[in-house]
Design a protein around this motif. Sequence first.
Motif, PDB file in Angstrom:
ATOM      1  N   HIS A  81      -5.561   9.015   3.343  1.00 52.65           N
ATOM      2  CA  HIS A  81      -6.732   9.885   3.403  1.00 52.65           C
ATOM      3  C   HIS A  81      -6.362  11.297   3.856  1.00 52.65           C
ATOM      4  O   HIS A  81      -6.950  12.282   3.391  1.00 52.65           O
ATOM      5  CB  HIS A  81      -7.791   9.291   4.329  1.00 52.65           C
ATOM      6  N   GLU A  82      -5.400  11.380   4.764  1.00 51.53           N
ATOM      7  CA  GLU A  82      -4.953  12.703   5.215  1.00 51.53           C
ATOM      8  C   GLU A  82      -4.267  13.472   4.093  1.00 51.53           C
ATOM      9  O   GLU A  82      -4.351  14.700   4.019  1.00 51.53           O
ATOM     10  CB  GLU A  82      -4.000  12.552   6.408  1.00 51.53           C
ATOM     11  N   ALA A  83      -3.625  12.733   3.202  1.00 50.78           N
ATOM     12  CA  ALA A  83      -2.914  13.371   2.087  1.00 50.78           C
ATOM     13  C   ALA A  83      -3.884  13.868   1.025  1.00 50.78           C
ATOM     14  O   ALA A  83      -3.749  14.990   0.521  1.00 50.78           O
ATOM     15  CB  ALA A  83      -1.916  12.396   1.479  1.00 50.78           C
ATOM     16  N   ASP A  84      -4.889  13.030   0.692  1.00 51.71           N
ATOM     17  CA  ASP A  84      -5.828  13.378  -0.381  1.00 51.71           C
ATOM     18  C   ASP A  84      -6.984  12.398  -0.364  1.00 51.71           C
ATOM     19  O   ASP A  84      -6.760  11.178  -0.302  1.00 51.71           O
ATOM     20  CB  ASP A  84      -5.111  13.324  -1.734  1.00 51.71           C
ATOM     21  N   SER A  85      -8.208  12.889  -0.433  1.00 47.27           N
ATOM     22  CA  SER A  85      -9.366  12.005  -0.292  1.00 47.27           C
ATOM     23  C   SER A  85      -9.484  11.005  -1.446  1.00 47.27           C
ATOM     24  O   SER A  85      -9.802   9.840  -1.238  1.00 47.27           O
ATOM     25  CB  SER A  85     -10.661  12.823  -0.182  1.00 47.27           C
ATOM     26  N   VAL A 127       6.558   8.111   1.753  1.00 45.90           N
ATOM     27  CA  VAL A 127       7.685   8.036   2.693  1.00 45.90           C
ATOM     28  C   VAL A 127       7.172   7.878   4.122  1.00 45.90           C
ATOM     29  O   VAL A 127       7.678   7.059   4.903  1.00 45.90           O
ATOM     30  CB  VAL A 127       8.576   9.295   2.575  1.00 45.90           C
ATOM     31  N   THR A 128       6.146   8.646   4.470  1.00 44.03           N
ATOM     32  CA  THR A 128       5.548   8.542   5.802  1.00 44.03           C
ATOM     33  C   THR A 128       4.956   7.161   6.014  1.00 44.03           C
ATOM     34  O   THR A 128       5.152   6.528   7.065  1.00 44.03           O
ATOM     35  CB  THR A 128       4.439   9.609   5.980  1.00 44.03           C
ATOM     36  N   ALA A 129       4.243   6.664   5.015  1.00 41.85           N
ATOM     37  CA  ALA A 129       3.578   5.362   5.124  1.00 41.85           C
ATOM     38  C   ALA A 129       4.583   4.211   5.231  1.00 41.85           C
ATOM     39  O   ALA A 129       4.294   3.189   5.856  1.00 41.85           O
ATOM     40  CB  ALA A 129       2.658   5.144   3.929  1.00 41.85           C
ATOM     41  N   ALA A 130       5.743   4.397   4.637  1.00 41.55           N
ATOM     42  CA  ALA A 130       6.767   3.340   4.669  1.00 41.55           C
ATOM     43  C   ALA A 130       7.306   3.107   6.072  1.00 41.55           C
ATOM     44  O   ALA A 130       7.961   2.085   6.330  1.00 41.55           O
ATOM     45  CB  ALA A 130       7.907   3.696   3.722  1.00 41.55           C
ATOM     46  N   LEU A 160       0.823  -1.209   0.000  1.00 45.31           N
ATOM     47  CA  LEU A 160       0.000   0.000   0.000  1.00 45.31           C
ATOM     48  C   LEU A 160       0.857   1.260   0.000  1.00 45.31           C
ATOM     49  O   LEU A 160       0.552   2.236  -0.688  1.00 45.31           O
ATOM     50  CB  LEU A 160      -0.936   0.001   1.215  1.00 45.31           C
ATOM     51  N   ALA A 161       1.946   1.232   0.765  1.00 47.50           N
ATOM     52  CA  ALA A 161       2.848   2.388   0.822  1.00 47.50           C
ATOM     53  C   ALA A 161       3.492   2.634  -0.540  1.00 47.50           C
ATOM     54  O   ALA A 161       3.659   3.789  -0.964  1.00 47.50           O
ATOM     55  CB  ALA A 161       3.914   2.174   1.894  1.00 47.50           C
ATOM     56  N   ALA A 162       3.848   1.559  -1.231  1.00 46.61           N
ATOM     57  CA  ALA A 162       4.452   1.692  -2.565  1.00 46.61           C
ATOM     58  C   ALA A 162       3.439   2.278  -3.549  1.00 46.61           C
ATOM     59  O   ALA A 162       3.775   3.140  -4.379  1.00 46.61           O
ATOM     60  CB  ALA A 162       4.944   0.336  -3.050  1.00 46.61           C
ATOM     61  N   LEU A 163       2.196   1.823  -3.455  1.00 45.56           N
ATOM     62  CA  LEU A 163       1.125   2.346  -4.302  1.00 45.56           C
ATOM     63  C   LEU A 163       0.894   3.828  -4.015  1.00 45.56           C
ATOM     64  O   LEU A 163       0.720   4.639  -4.932  1.00 45.56           O
ATOM     65  CB  LEU A 163      -0.153   1.548  -4.046  1.00 45.56           C
ATOM     66  N   LEU A 164       0.942   4.165  -2.751  1.00 44.71           N
ATOM     67  CA  LEU A 164       0.752   5.554  -2.332  1.00 44.71           C
ATOM     68  C   LEU A 164       1.895   6.437  -2.830  1.00 44.71           C
ATOM     69  O   LEU A 164       1.676   7.570  -3.287  1.00 44.71           O
ATOM     70  CB  LEU A 164       0.651   5.610  -0.809  1.00 44.71           C
ATOM     71  N   ALA A 165       3.114   5.915  -2.761  1.00 45.21           N
ATOM     72  CA  ALA A 165       4.295   6.695  -3.145  1.00 45.21           C
ATOM     73  C   ALA A 165       4.281   7.084  -4.615  1.00 45.21           C
ATOM     74  O   ALA A 165       4.822   8.141  -4.989  1.00 45.21           O
ATOM     75  CB  ALA A 165       5.567   5.897  -2.822  1.00 45.21           C
ATOM     76  N   VAL A 166       3.669   6.259  -5.452  1.00 46.92           N
ATOM     77  CA  VAL A 166       3.574   6.568  -6.882  1.00 46.92           C
ATOM     78  C   VAL A 166       2.787   7.860  -7.101  1.00 46.92           C
ATOM     79  O   VAL A 166       3.092   8.661  -7.981  1.00 46.92           O
ATOM     80  CB  VAL A 166       2.906   5.398  -7.642  1.00 46.92           C
ATOM     81  N   ASP A 172       1.522  -1.216   9.673  1.00 51.00           N
ATOM     82  CA  ASP A 172       0.095  -1.384   9.899  1.00 51.00           C
ATOM     83  C   ASP A 172      -0.676  -0.884   8.675  1.00 51.00           C
ATOM     84  O   ASP A 172      -0.680   0.311   8.391  1.00 51.00           O
ATOM     85  CB  ASP A 172      -0.327  -0.591  11.144  1.00 51.00           C
ATOM     86  N   PRO A 173      -1.349  -1.779   7.941  1.00 48.94           N
ATOM     87  CA  PRO A 173      -2.082  -1.359   6.744  1.00 48.94           C
ATOM     88  C   PRO A 173      -3.152  -0.300   7.030  1.00 48.94           C
ATOM     89  O   PRO A 173      -3.377   0.586   6.204  1.00 48.94           O
ATOM     90  CB  PRO A 173      -2.723  -2.660   6.247  1.00 48.94           C
ATOM     91  N   ILE A 174      -3.790  -0.392   8.189  1.00 48.44           N
ATOM     92  CA  ILE A 174      -4.824   0.584   8.544  1.00 48.44           C
ATOM     93  C   ILE A 174      -4.210   1.972   8.708  1.00 48.44           C
ATOM     94  O   ILE A 174      -4.805   2.988   8.331  1.00 48.44           O
ATOM     95  CB  ILE A 174      -5.555   0.174   9.842  1.00 48.44           C
ATOM     96  N   GLU A 175      -3.004   2.023   9.250  1.00 48.25           N
ATOM     97  CA  GLU A 175      -2.318   3.306   9.422  1.00 48.25           C
ATOM     98  C   GLU A 175      -1.939   3.891   8.060  1.00 48.25           C
ATOM     99  O   GLU A 175      -2.014   5.117   7.862  1.00 48.25           O
ATOM    100  CB  GLU A 175      -1.078   3.133  10.303  1.00 48.25           C
ATOM    101  N   VAL A 176      -1.543   3.039   7.122  1.00 46.49           N
ATOM    102  CA  VAL A 176      -1.256   3.520   5.770  1.00 46.49           C
ATOM    103  C   VAL A 176      -2.511   4.158   5.175  1.00 46.49           C
ATOM    104  O   VAL A 176      -2.452   5.209   4.529  1.00 46.49           O
ATOM    105  CB  VAL A 176      -0.751   2.382   4.865  1.00 46.49           C
ATOM    106  N   LEU A 177      -3.648   3.536   5.413  1.00 43.61           N
ATOM    107  CA  LEU A 177      -4.919   4.082   4.928  1.00 43.61           C
ATOM    108  C   LEU A 177      -5.183   5.470   5.510  1.00 43.61           C
ATOM    109  O   LEU A 177      -5.578   6.390   4.793  1.00 43.61           O
ATOM    110  CB  LEU A 177      -6.063   3.134   5.289  1.00 43.61           C
ATOM    111  N   ARG A 178      -4.954   5.607   6.804  1.00 47.13           N
ATOM    112  CA  ARG A 178      -5.156   6.914   7.446  1.00 47.13           C
ATOM    113  C   ARG A 178      -4.251   7.976   6.808  1.00 47.13           C
ATOM    114  O   ARG A 178      -4.675   9.101   6.539  1.00 47.13           O
ATOM    115  CB  ARG A 178      -4.851   6.818   8.946  1.00 47.13           C
ATOM    116  N   ILE A 179      -3.003   7.613   6.585  1.00 48.87           N
ATOM    117  CA  ILE A 179      -2.036   8.541   5.990  1.00 48.87           C
ATOM    118  C   ILE A 179      -2.490   8.958   4.588  1.00 48.87           C
ATOM    119  O   ILE A 179      -2.416  10.134   4.208  1.00 48.87           O
ATOM    120  CB  ILE A 179      -0.634   7.901   5.951  1.00 48.87           C
TER     121      ILE A 179
END
Length: 230
Positions: free
Chosen positions: A70-74, A54-57, A41-47, A61-68
């Motif tokens: 959503h905070e970045a962009d809906s 970088v924050t998600a990496a 998920l972090a790799a997908l987000l980084a694209v 915790d996959p749920i925490e990646v999700l929170r990050i």
Amino acid sequence: MTHADSLTETLANARVILFDFDGPVCDVFAGLPAPEVARELAALLAVEDEAAGVTAARTDDPIEVLRIAHEADSELGQKIEQALTGAEVRAVAVAGQPTPGAVEALRAARAAGRGVAVVSNNSAECVRVFLELHGLEEYVTKIVGRPAEQPHLMKPNPFPLITAAEQMHIDVTSCTLIGDSLTDVQAAHAAGATVIGYADKPHKADLFAEAQADAITEDMHAVADVLTAT
């Protein structure tokens, strides 16, 4: 009061039992490890957003990646949420058997005339898939999964518990949540429900006691035994 006494008292007053999913019912990422999913998920987000990636990496915790996300962009959050739901569905297919004692607890709750719902920060889809895979759907009346596109409403927010109670046509104060994390205890307290801390790891019993869980158990079989005796 002993753990056994408090467990008996808490369950005696519960008209509806709310089961957290990951822990009390299923080890969601037993076959597909959570850190592996978080990395995907972090790799997908980084694209899409390098800084958020970088924050998600930094989390496993996959749920925490999700929170990050959503905070970045809906819109990006929605994309990560879809990917997470897909990963959860894959994960429960290879997660193995339900948590020891979970099947007995679900059956005993229904046999004792209690309402049963699952409230989870995991997707409702993965809960449904797992219950059907193991022939448990008949014991669960409602599933309240992760609120779509609204991660701020996940536990420790009381929203999932209140929603489940509304769907079961009962006041949330008549519900007891069985959960394995501090966020479960916090959500139950915020909702006005009672809570049983499932201490599936040795250090959790002390954490739950400090957080003032109404009861603590280290074994889901104990929940089944109490319900069978009532």
